[in-house]
Design an enzyme around this catalytic site. Structure first.
Site, mmCIF file in Angstrom:
data_model
loop_
_atom_site.group_PDB
_atom_site.id
_atom_site.type_symbol
_atom_site.label_atom_id
_atom_site.label_comp_id
_atom_site.label_asym_id
_atom_site.label_seq_id
_atom_site.Cartn_x
_atom_site.Cartn_y
_atom_site.Cartn_z
ATOM 1 N N SER A 1 0.806 -1.035 -0.042
ATOM 2 C CA SER A 1 -0.059 0.047 -0.032
ATOM 3 C C SER A 1 0.810 1.141 0.183
ATOM 4 O O SER A 1 0.255 2.444 -0.302
ATOM 5 C CB SER A 1 -0.929 0.004 1.089
ATOM 6 N N ASP B 1 -3.670 7.739 8.173
ATOM 7 C CA ASP B 1 -4.873 7.027 8.724
ATOM 8 C C ASP B 1 -4.447 6.105 9.933
ATOM 9 O O ASP B 1 -4.933 5.303 10.083
ATOM 10 C CB ASP B 1 -5.441 6.189 7.375
ATOM 11 N N HIS C 1 -0.827 4.491 7.040
ATOM 12 C CA HIS C 1 -0.106 5.108 5.929
ATOM 13 C C HIS C 1 0.143 6.742 6.446
ATOM 14 O O HIS C 1 -0.476 7.226 7.262
ATOM 15 C CB HIS C 1 -0.807 4.757 4.781
#
Ligand SMILES: *[C@@H]1O[C@H](CO)[C@@H](O)[C@H](O)[C@H]1NC(C)=O
Ligand SMILES: *[C@@H]1O[C@H](CO)[C@@H](O)[C@H](O)[C@H]1NC(C)=O
Ligand SMILES: *[C@@H]1O[C@H](CO)[C@@H](O)[C@H](O)[C@H]1NC(C)=O
Length: 387
Positions: free
Chosen positions: A34, A341, A344
């Site tokens: 990610s 978040d 990340h």
């Protein structure tokens, strides 16, 4: 060497040092999770009819793209900043473009998949580690996509080789999810450490494979300091202050784990460099992020270890919710936060990390030097200058 030749060489080296690194490469190819996914998971879930990616909804993308793109941030990722700085378009997600015009791959392609561990989920399961995000994929899956892509993109192996020779290949960051799965499941660190050489062997074998197909310049990033992540800070909250770095508020023992992974990775890269002397393998040290935690005000941050988007606790993080409105609150100024978040980072943090990699000392060798070495006349010049 006669003096006029020496002058020409000096001029050439001077010129080479000011030429943008972009002149060296025709495309960017990327593998990872990610931290580098520019939309693969989003497209994959869409095509499967599932829709569980938080990055598919607002406020993801709010700062730069002004819509969710599948990137796990409010805007651009490190790979986006690097692509932009080298004059490339944003690296398109493979899953998003593979059924479209294959000329989309000319400037590059991204196989990075959010939630993806390096190791096979079944190998992880054999060690009692659950796939943390149920991605049911691995670095091997991404390599299969890569091979599938080459089959349709180039007509002959030599054509593929040419494409890869002039590509800058990012292999990682990957491996973070193998550890996330283990730590968040409550497996003790002594039992997670033996996983590290296995993760790195998986990365090394992917590097070898990409080189076999013709890649000549690779960038291999290490892991981010997990001890500064709101997710880890929440899971491993402790009343014992001696676990924390008093300056940054990060958990030392977890950052030491990251260092352990990064050290082993660098040792492995040294062996791979010996094995493939014609290939340039650049280590990208994501310790560049530590600058943000150490001197936040220098970079315009006033919150480092609390998430911009989230809910609850001292770090504004709750794993059951993550960043999802209306359950979570979203900070007003994401650019003053390092964490987006809880897992990340914000676009602002990624921008500074990319800056540290490109302009600072966090790439070994530096990407601009790798470029100079790639030009045969110039590397010849360097040799003769030494003589
Ligand atoms: C693919 O894109 C190229 C360049 O943008 C264009 O010239 C070509 O016509 C496109 N092919 C198809 C089948 O759309
Ligand atoms: C805190 O941790 C340190 C180092 O791990 C240990 O020596 C000490 O006994 C701990 N203190 C408390 C109050 O648990
Ligand atoms: C952080 O900076 C933002 C924007 O400059 C400001 O609005 C906010 O009040 C600051 N927060 C703290 C805790 O200093």
């Amino acid at each position: 060497m006669d003096s006029s030749m020496k002058v020409i060489c000096m001029l050439m080296l001077l010129f080479a040092s000011v030429v943008q690194a972009s002149g060296c490469y025709d495309s960017i190819i990327s593998f990872g999770d990610s931290l580098a996914d520019t939309g693969n998971l989003l497209h994959l879930l869409r095509s499967n009819g599932h829709f569980v990616s938080s990055a598919a909804a607002f406020p993801y993308g709010e700062t730069f793209f002004h819509r969710p793109t599948g990137r796990y941030s409010d805007g651009r990722l490190i790979i986006d900043f690097i692509a932009q700085s080298m004059g490339f378009p944003f690296v398109p997600p493979y899953i998003g473009v593979k059924n479209a015009n294959k000329s989309n791959f000319i400037g590059g392609v991204n196989f990075a998949l959010a939630g993806c561990p390096a190791m096979d989920p079944s190998s992880l399961a054999a060690m009692g580690i659950e796939d943390p995000f149920g991605s049911d994929a691995s670095l091997g899956t991404q390599l299969n996509w890569f091979k599938e892509m080459l089959q349709t993109f180039c007509n002959t192996p030599s054509e593929c080789k040419k494409y890869l020779q002039s590509s800058l290949v990012f292999l990682g960051e990957i491996g973070g999810n193998d550890y996330n799965g283990a730590f968040w499941q409550g497996i003790p660190i002594e039992e997670i450490k033996p996983l590290v050489p296995k993760v790195i062997a998986t990365i090394a074998s992917a590097i070898n494979e990409v080189i076999e197909f013709g890649a000549e310049t690779l960038v291999v990033p290490g892991n981010l300091p997990i001890g500064c992540s709101p997710s880890y800070l929440t899971y491993f909250m402790s009343s014992n202050e001696s676990y924390y770095d008093s300056k940054t508020g990060c958990l030392n023992w977890l950052n030491e784990f990251t260092e352990y992974h990064n050290k082993l990775l660098q040792e492995t890269l040294n062996r791979l460099r010996e094995l493939h002397p014609h290939v340039t393998i650049i280590y990208a040290d994501y310790k560049a992020a530590m600058e943000l935690y150490n001197s936040p005000s220098k970079f315009g941050f006033n919150s480092t270890i609390s998430a911009c988007c989230g809910v609850g606790g001292p770090y504004n993080y709750n794993s059951n919710v993550g960043c999802k409105v209306p359950e979570s609150s979203v900070c007003e100024h994401p650019s003053s936060y390092v964490s987006w978040d809880g897992i990340h980072l914000t676009e602002a943090a990624y921008k500074w990390i990319a800056h540290g990699l490109l302009k600072g000392t966090y790439m070994t060798p530096r990407i601009s030097d790798a470029c100079i070495l790639k030009a045969p006349t110039i590397s010849h010049c360097k040799e003769t200058m030494k003589a």
